[in-house]
Design a protein around this motif. Structure first.
Motif, PDB file in Angstrom:
ATOM      1  N   PRO B  33      15.201  -3.964   3.149  1.00  0.00           N
ATOM      2  CA  PRO B  33      13.905  -4.237   2.522  1.00  0.00           C
ATOM      3  C   PRO B  33      13.378  -3.008   1.792  1.00  0.00           C
ATOM      4  O   PRO B  33      13.585  -1.875   2.242  1.00  0.00           O
ATOM      5  N   ASN B 128      11.760  -1.644  -5.173  1.00  0.00           N
ATOM      6  CA  ASN B 128      11.269  -2.992  -4.833  1.00  0.00           C
ATOM      7  C   ASN B 128      11.487  -4.011  -5.947  1.00  0.00           C
ATOM      8  O   ASN B 128      10.547  -4.599  -6.452  1.00  0.00           O
ATOM      9  N   ARG B 133       9.658  -8.091   0.467  1.00  0.00           N
ATOM     10  CA  ARG B 133       8.807  -7.446   1.470  1.00  0.00           C
ATOM     11  C   ARG B 133       7.398  -7.274   0.920  1.00  0.00           C
ATOM     12  O   ARG B 133       6.424  -7.607   1.603  1.00  0.00           O
ATOM     13  N   PHE B 134       7.290  -6.732  -0.287  1.00  0.00           N
ATOM     14  CA  PHE B 134       5.985  -6.576  -0.940  1.00  0.00           C
ATOM     15  C   PHE B 134       6.024  -7.322  -2.272  1.00  0.00           C
ATOM     16  O   PHE B 134       6.815  -6.957  -3.155  1.00  0.00           O
ATOM     17  N   THR B 156      -1.649  -4.404  -1.048  1.00  0.00           N
ATOM     18  CA  THR B 156      -0.451  -5.198  -0.746  1.00  0.00           C
ATOM     19  C   THR B 156       0.072  -4.856   0.646  1.00  0.00           C
ATOM     20  O   THR B 156       0.274  -3.694   0.977  1.00  0.00           O
ATOM     21  N   ASP B 158       2.917  -5.992   3.889  1.00  0.00           N
ATOM     22  CA  ASP B 158       4.084  -6.797   4.241  1.00  0.00           C
ATOM     23  C   ASP B 158       3.708  -7.703   5.419  1.00  0.00           C
ATOM     24  O   ASP B 158       2.565  -7.723   5.876  1.00  0.00           O
ATOM     25  N   ASN B 159       4.681  -8.484   5.908  1.00  0.00           N
ATOM     26  CA  ASN B 159       4.374  -9.468   6.957  1.00  0.00           C
ATOM     27  C   ASN B 159       3.952  -8.832   8.269  1.00  0.00           C
ATOM     28  O   ASN B 159       3.364  -9.488   9.124  1.00  0.00           O
ATOM     29  N   LEU B 164       1.555  -1.154   1.320  1.00  0.00           N
ATOM     30  CA  LEU B 164       2.449  -0.659   0.278  1.00  0.00           C
ATOM     31  C   LEU B 164       2.202   0.820  -0.046  1.00  0.00           C
ATOM     32  O   LEU B 164       3.164   1.598  -0.129  1.00  0.00           O
ATOM     33  N   GLU B 167       3.797   3.004   2.653  1.00  0.00           N
ATOM     34  CA  GLU B 167       5.251   2.968   2.649  1.00  0.00           C
ATOM     35  C   GLU B 167       5.812   3.720   1.446  1.00  0.00           C
ATOM     36  O   GLU B 167       6.867   4.349   1.522  1.00  0.00           O
TER      37      GLU B 167
END
Lengths: 418, 418
Positions: B33, B128, B133-134, B156, B158-159, B164, B167
């Motif tokens: 991911p 990405n 994922r995003f 944004t 992810d689950n 974002l 990360e």
């Protein structure tokens, strides 16, 4: 019978109001789930009103509630009249309650006029007709007509985890004055007054629906299996698009089945697809078909047509189709003599009537398996039901109850003669 | 160019294996991911392999990773070659990785042969691309080409609730040896090698896809509003069945749009209905349409056709239809000169090729907005992608990398001449 006793319309309307107050919703509807506190309160009120007139209460193991008015020969099987007291969560004031309270009105009218019937007449309030708290619906009448509980019924739970056997036991215990009686006792016949829950009577200006039977209902689950693929990179020739196939099948059925046969009903009420992303061709679609017709043979023919069509369209689209039955209730044809009695009663009162089939289930569907049965419909505004806005004009409710009363007396006379 | 340097196919295959081990799944696929630990490991490996050959690493604010090989005139804008390293959750070994590692192979081949290019050549690994994922995908190339982040991107998640921006910052920090550079720096051109993700090349025995552009994609959300009603009691004339209308619209579109135009793609990937009970006529259906075409004007025309058809079918069925756009990406036409260079390179190597449009998004879609761009496709088995079984034959991967190498050199020569 032209001069038969006239029911007390004002009393009937007052009773409808009184019961509508039990579980009343702010929007003017009723929330009276089967076997819950409001349902028990309604049953207690009904039993109390009956006791005040000397009608003996009984309950069976399914908590069906009976109020008995004795006849000249009290050993005969009773003529049953009634409906149900439970409602949908956002239900209306008339669905079930009208038929139950009209039956009470009939018993009281007979009492008021000192009518002695040849055999006993009993009001019945069936348990859990709606099925919205505990599935399936028409539970009480099914169990009564079958004389036994269906397999696995003890495990039925409501959404809050309440067990059907516990709720049934508590409901029975809440009415200790009602003597216990066995399931499946023979009946001389059954009449049920109900709102139409459809638009036909209102549109045609009919006051009374003479119900000839109840459509059979078959539920099919259709699964289309294709192949998941990329929406952008997959050309038409390589697509095995389960949704395209499902849409073609549904569109073809909608364009043919009902237009060709005014008695057929076909509804796709559920559809799910996988994986369900905007840019992915669906690999699998599952949809329901609710198929109804007064003729069981026609339902068989339509099912075969659906199976053939789904197979053919799926093959054209590179997919596979499978069809399985998830429910099947055979149509009921009501007793010709009782149907004729209802029609004659409406005619003698000068109420415009028309014959029709019921598209909805009713307890009468199951009672027709046990003995002669028939139903009386009255219009409801806009055909609206299972809705807090459900509405029946006072004169319509009264007309329905009058026909129930007249039909009860004529059926008793006929039964006496046999 | 016939005698241009030959890439080291064995090295390329070894690199593909090494990167496939990062985030390898038991089924032989890859789960890498964007911006996660595996993605960072792949970036670190790439930077390390570049450093060993003297290619300087850079990162921009979107964590796009560049490896630079200097040119004779190092002040010129670079020619970019590359793709992405992130994968779908159950992705394959080649989607993105092939183009990125082929670019590394090109840089190394130039180094092996001591080729001096007129300007710098840079490998790029975009951040990405997959968007799984995003959302949205092609994030890095979009941001790079636009020179700025889109509004609201900071929110944004992810689950698992990871942000974002966090990360991105951690990913940048994990590669401290890569110098920072601004977004949107001018480029001399962009080449991207990628698997086709469709069946055309394999079917036609072509080794190289000469990509002329990327289809435009428009997502529509169609809402059909009808009226909830009873499946059994509602005759055809009274039905305002949103599902029947939706099925008719979808069936008509499937029967007309793609059969009439080999370049059009139309997919209904999502459909929801309410209330969703087997015995209730749906009052509302919402479905998606993924519409793609190389021509933006044709997408406009198809959208207008869809709006008109939905309105007409809905009106016939007593319903209302509304259509709104939920996404719109204009088609890209790649640079004619670069496309010609790709085609010529394939021809000179004797690789059977065909021109085609890409049905899938790629980072090249956004790079084509910034400067001249083109893509090279190689076949993938069965057209399968976004799938652990994704597979490219070794000779196909090597042929694609060779064309990328030849095209890079020819483009540099052409750029030098201007």
């Amino acid at each position: 019978m032209t001069g038969g006793p006239v029911i007390d319309g004002r009393r009937l309307l007052a009773r409808l109001d009184a019961f509508a107050a039990i579980g009343a919703t702010p929007a003017g509807g009723v929330n009276r789930p089967a076997l819950g506190p409001e349902d028990r309160a309604a049953r207690a009120l009904l039993a109390g009103l009956g006791a005040a007139r000397g009608f003996s209460p009984f309950q069976d193991a399914a908590a069906n509630l009976f109020l008995r008015r004795a006849g000249a020969d009290d050993g005969r099987p009773p003529l049953l009249i009634g409906s149900h007291l439970d409602s949908q969560p956002t239900g209306g004031r008339f669905d079930g309650a009208l038929g139950t309270l009209a039956a009470l009105e009939v018993l009281e009218t007979l009492e008021d006029h000192g009518v002695v019937t040849a055999g006993p007449v009993e009001l019945v309030a069936w348990t859990n007709e709606e099925g919205s708290r505990f599935a399936p619906g028409a539970f009480g009448s099914q169990v009564y007509a079958a004389g036994a509980f269906p397999r696995g019924w003890q495990d039925t739970l409501d959404n809050d985890g309440a067990r059907l056997p516990d709720e049934l036991a508590a409901t029975l215990a809440a009415l200790p004055q009602a003597a216990e009686r066995p399931l499946g006792r023979p009946v001389a016949g059954y009449f049920e007054l109900h709102i139409e829950q459809g638009p036909l009577l209102e549109r045609e200006g009919a006051l009374i629906g003479v119900v000839e039977g109840i459509q059979g209902t078959r539920w099919l689950e259709v699964v289309i299996e294709g192949q998941v693929a990329h929406a952008g990179t997959t050309p038409l020739a390589d697509r095995r698009d389960a949704m395209a196939v499902a849409a073609a099948v549904i569109a073809r059925l909608q364009a043919t089945v009902m237009p060709a046969d005014v008695d057929a009903r076909l509804t796709v009420g559920r559809l799910t697809l996988a994986p369900g992303a905007v840019n992915v061709i669906p690999g699998e679609v599952t949809f329901s078909i609710d198929l109804r017709h007064p003729s069981g043979a026609e339902i068989d023919r339509l099912e075969a047509e659906i199976v053939a069509l789904a197979g053919e369209v799926a093959a054209d689209g590179g997919c596979r189709a499978s069809v399985r039955r998830s429910m099947d209730v055979a149509p009921a044809r009501f007793d010709a003599r009782l149907v004729g009695i209802v029609e004659g009663a409406a005619k003698r009162r000068g109420f415009p009537s028309r014959r029709l089939f019921s598209g909805a289930f009713h307890d009468a569907l199951f009672m027709a398996r046990l003995g002669p049965a028939a139903m009386i419909f009255v219009p409801c505004r806009g055909g609206l039901s299972h809705n807090e806005a459900e509405y029946v004009e006072p004169h319509q409710a009264i007309a329905g109850a009058q026909v129930l009363c007249d039909a009860t007396l004529e059926a008793m006379a006929g039964l006496a003669a046999t």
